[in-house]
Write a protein that holds these residues in place. Structure first.
Motif, PDB file in Angstrom:
ATOM      1  N   SER A  72      38.019 110.138 109.802  1.00  0.00           N
ATOM      2  CA  SER A  72      37.190 108.975 110.120  1.00  0.00           C
ATOM      3  C   SER A  72      35.842 109.095 109.421  1.00  0.00           C
ATOM      4  N   ALA A  73      35.487 108.101 108.601  1.00  0.00           N
ATOM      5  CA  ALA A  73      34.198 108.130 107.881  1.00  0.00           C
ATOM      6  C   ALA A  73      33.030 108.147 108.855  1.00  0.00           C
ATOM      7  N   ASP A  74      33.114 107.397 109.944  1.00  0.00           N
ATOM      8  CA  ASP A  74      32.023 107.372 110.930  1.00  0.00           C
ATOM      9  C   ASP A  74      31.833 108.740 111.570  1.00  0.00           C
ATOM     10  N   GLU A  75      32.935 109.379 111.965  1.00  0.00           N
ATOM     11  CA  GLU A  75      32.849 110.700 112.589  1.00  0.00           C
ATOM     12  C   GLU A  75      32.396 111.748 111.585  1.00  0.00           C
ATOM     13  N   PHE A  76      32.841 111.618 110.330  1.00  0.00           N
ATOM     14  CA  PHE A  76      32.432 112.545 109.278  1.00  0.00           C
ATOM     15  C   PHE A  76      30.918 112.495 109.092  1.00  0.00           C
ATOM     16  N   GLU A  77      30.350 111.303 109.034  1.00  0.00           N
ATOM     17  CA  GLU A  77      28.902 111.160 108.837  1.00  0.00           C
ATOM     18  C   GLU A  77      28.112 111.726 110.010  1.00  0.00           C
ATOM     19  N   LYS A  78      28.658 111.636 111.231  1.00  0.00           N
ATOM     20  CA  LYS A  78      27.973 112.204 112.395  1.00  0.00           C
ATOM     21  C   LYS A  78      27.923 113.729 112.327  1.00  0.00           C
ATOM     22  N   MET A  79      28.905 114.341 111.665  1.00  0.00           N
ATOM     23  CA  MET A  79      28.954 115.798 111.555  1.00  0.00           C
ATOM     24  C   MET A  79      28.136 116.315 110.377  1.00  0.00           C
ATOM     25  N   ASP A  80      27.855 115.464 109.392  1.00  0.00           N
ATOM     26  CA  ASP A  80      27.190 115.910 108.170  1.00  0.00           C
ATOM     27  C   ASP A  80      25.688 116.024 108.398  1.00  0.00           C
ATOM     28  N   LEU A  81      25.291 117.130 109.032  1.00  0.00           N
ATOM     29  CA  LEU A  81      23.909 117.344 109.440  1.00  0.00           C
ATOM     30  C   LEU A  81      23.029 117.650 108.236  1.00  0.00           C
ATOM     31  N   LEU A  82      21.908 116.932 108.152  1.00  0.00           N
ATOM     32  CA  LEU A  82      20.878 117.174 107.147  1.00  0.00           C
ATOM     33  C   LEU A  82      19.629 117.657 107.870  1.00  0.00           C
ATOM     34  N   VAL A  83      18.939 118.636 107.292  1.00  0.00           N
ATOM     35  CA  VAL A  83      17.722 119.153 107.930  1.00  0.00           C
ATOM     36  C   VAL A  83      16.632 119.420 106.907  1.00  0.00           C
ATOM     37  N   CYS A  84      15.410 119.459 107.413  1.00  0.00           N
ATOM     38  CA  CYS A  84      14.236 119.840 106.625  1.00  0.00           C
ATOM     39  C   CYS A  84      13.220 120.435 107.591  1.00  0.00           C
ATOM     40  N   GLU A  85      12.833 121.699 107.365  1.00  0.00           N
ATOM     41  CA  GLU A  85      11.801 122.341 108.181  1.00  0.00           C
ATOM     42  C   GLU A  85      10.446 122.151 107.513  1.00  0.00           C
ATOM     43  N   ILE A  86       9.465 121.750 108.301  1.00  0.00           N
ATOM     44  CA  ILE A  86       8.122 121.499 107.784  1.00  0.00           C
ATOM     45  C   ILE A  86       7.129 122.337 108.586  1.00  0.00           C
ATOM     46  N   ASP A  87       6.507 123.312 107.909  1.00  0.00           N
ATOM     47  CA  ASP A  87       5.526 124.176 108.563  1.00  0.00           C
ATOM     48  C   ASP A  87       4.091 123.723 108.301  1.00  0.00           C
ATOM     49  N   ASP A  88       3.903 122.911 107.276  1.00  0.00           N
ATOM     50  CA  ASP A  88       2.576 122.388 106.953  1.00  0.00           C
ATOM     51  C   ASP A  88       2.528 120.948 107.452  1.00  0.00           C
ATOM     52  N   VAL A  89       2.219 120.771 108.728  1.00  0.00           N
ATOM     53  CA  VAL A  89       2.311 119.465 109.379  1.00  0.00           C
ATOM     54  C   VAL A  89       1.037 118.667 109.150  1.00  0.00           C
ATOM     55  N   THR A  90       1.220 117.474 108.592  1.00  0.00           N
ATOM     56  CA  THR A  90       0.139 116.505 108.438  1.00  0.00           C
ATOM     57  C   THR A  90       0.662 115.174 108.972  1.00  0.00           C
ATOM     58  N   GLU A  91      -0.185 114.159 108.980  1.00  0.00           N
ATOM     59  CA  GLU A  91       0.287 112.868 109.496  1.00  0.00           C
ATOM     60  C   GLU A  91       1.246 112.182 108.534  1.00  0.00           C
ATOM     61  N   ASN A  92       1.279 112.590 107.264  1.00  0.00           N
ATOM     62  CA  ASN A  92       2.246 112.084 106.289  1.00  0.00           C
ATOM     63  C   ASN A  92       3.170 113.222 105.901  1.00  0.00           C
ATOM     64  N   LEU A  93       4.436 113.131 106.307  1.00  0.00           N
ATOM     65  CA  LEU A  93       5.394 114.203 106.059  1.00  0.00           C
ATOM     66  C   LEU A  93       6.227 113.901 104.815  1.00  0.00           C
ATOM     67  N   ASN A  94       6.420 114.912 103.978  1.00  0.00           N
ATOM     68  CA  ASN A  94       7.300 114.811 102.826  1.00  0.00           C
ATOM     69  C   ASN A  94       8.601 115.510 103.200  1.00  0.00           C
ATOM     70  N   ILE A  95       9.679 114.746 103.343  1.00  0.00           N
ATOM     71  CA  ILE A  95      10.951 115.281 103.829  1.00  0.00           C
ATOM     72  C   ILE A  95      11.960 115.334 102.689  1.00  0.00           C
ATOM     73  N   THR A  96      12.479 116.531 102.434  1.00  0.00           N
ATOM     74  CA  THR A  96      13.576 116.714 101.486  1.00  0.00           C
ATOM     75  C   THR A  96      14.713 117.359 102.260  1.00  0.00           C
ATOM     76  N   PHE A  97      15.748 116.601 102.526  1.00  0.00           N
ATOM     77  CA  PHE A  97      16.860 117.086 103.327  1.00  0.00           C
ATOM     78  C   PHE A  97      17.797 117.992 102.529  1.00  0.00           C
ATOM     79  N   SER A  98      18.394 118.942 103.247  1.00  0.00           N
ATOM     80  CA  SER A  98      19.480 119.770 102.728  1.00  0.00           C
ATOM     81  C   SER A  98      20.640 119.683 103.708  1.00  0.00           C
ATOM     82  N   HIS A  99      21.847 119.699 103.175  1.00  0.00           N
ATOM     83  CA  HIS A  99      23.032 119.731 104.026  1.00  0.00           C
ATOM     84  C   HIS A  99      23.177 121.140 104.593  1.00  0.00           C
TER      85      HIS A  99
END
Length: 192
Positions: A99-126
């Protein structure tokens, strides 16, 4: 051993033939906001609309020292999840990923940001590995070659006794596996 796959794109939601991903209107990502003691302050959602990420309840606190951006957003995320590892463990990869819908729910993308400002630059990794099955053909028209994925039916594979059913994406069959999954000749079989 399989490694987490990386897309040249920094975001996702619709898979292209190269498996890079782009977001669509209505997609939601989450921001887990963490304080200096490692406690979660909030799990905030942002919605993608016409090329922009918006949040109707803008939230910022000077107590935030770390942010974990993730997709897809989960409003029921356990309040104790404050690390990427815990977030990854919250996703249950199934063997039937057809199921494409279920597949997309499992395909977790993350980005850890330690330098927190009010404008975040997010680059996701699978966070999971992607196994792909394709059958290709080339058609020559004039002096140009065009490569196409051929349609396959009943694609499945097994690792030891576990049987997996991948998701059909543009006549390529894709399946998510935990990082480090070993595919040994004597244990790995596929059929179509």
């Amino acid at each position: 051993a399989q490694n987490a796959y990386r897309s040249p794109e920094s975001s996702r939601a619709t898979y292209t033939k190269e498996y890079s991903t782009t977001f669509e209107n209505g997609d939601k990502l989450g921001l887990i906001m963490i304080d200096a003691d490692g406690n979660r302050i909030e799990n905030v959602s942002y919605t993608f609309t016409d090329g922009n990420w918006t949040n109707s309840n803008v939230f910022y606190s000077p107590k935030i020292v770390k942010v974990i951006a993730y997709y897809p957003y989960n409003q029921d995320l356990d309040k104790n999840i404050t690390t990427v590892e815990e977030l990854q463990k919250s996703i249950q990869l199934t063997k039937d990923q057809s199921s494409a819908d279920e597949f997309e729910k499992m395909d977790l993308l993350v980005c850890e940001i330690d330098d927190v400002t009010e404008n975040l630059n997010i680059t996701f990794s699978h966070v999971f590995s992607l196994l792909t099955f394709t059958a290709k053909t080339t058609v020559k028209i004039g002096d140009k070659d065009y490569v196409f994925n051929l349609k396959m039916e009943n694609v499945s594979f097994s690792i030891c006794e576990d049987i997996y059913t991948p998701c059909n994406v543009n006549n390529a069959y894709v399946c998510l596996l935990p990082v480090g999954t070993e595919l040994k000749n004597e244990d790995f079989r596929y059929t179509y």
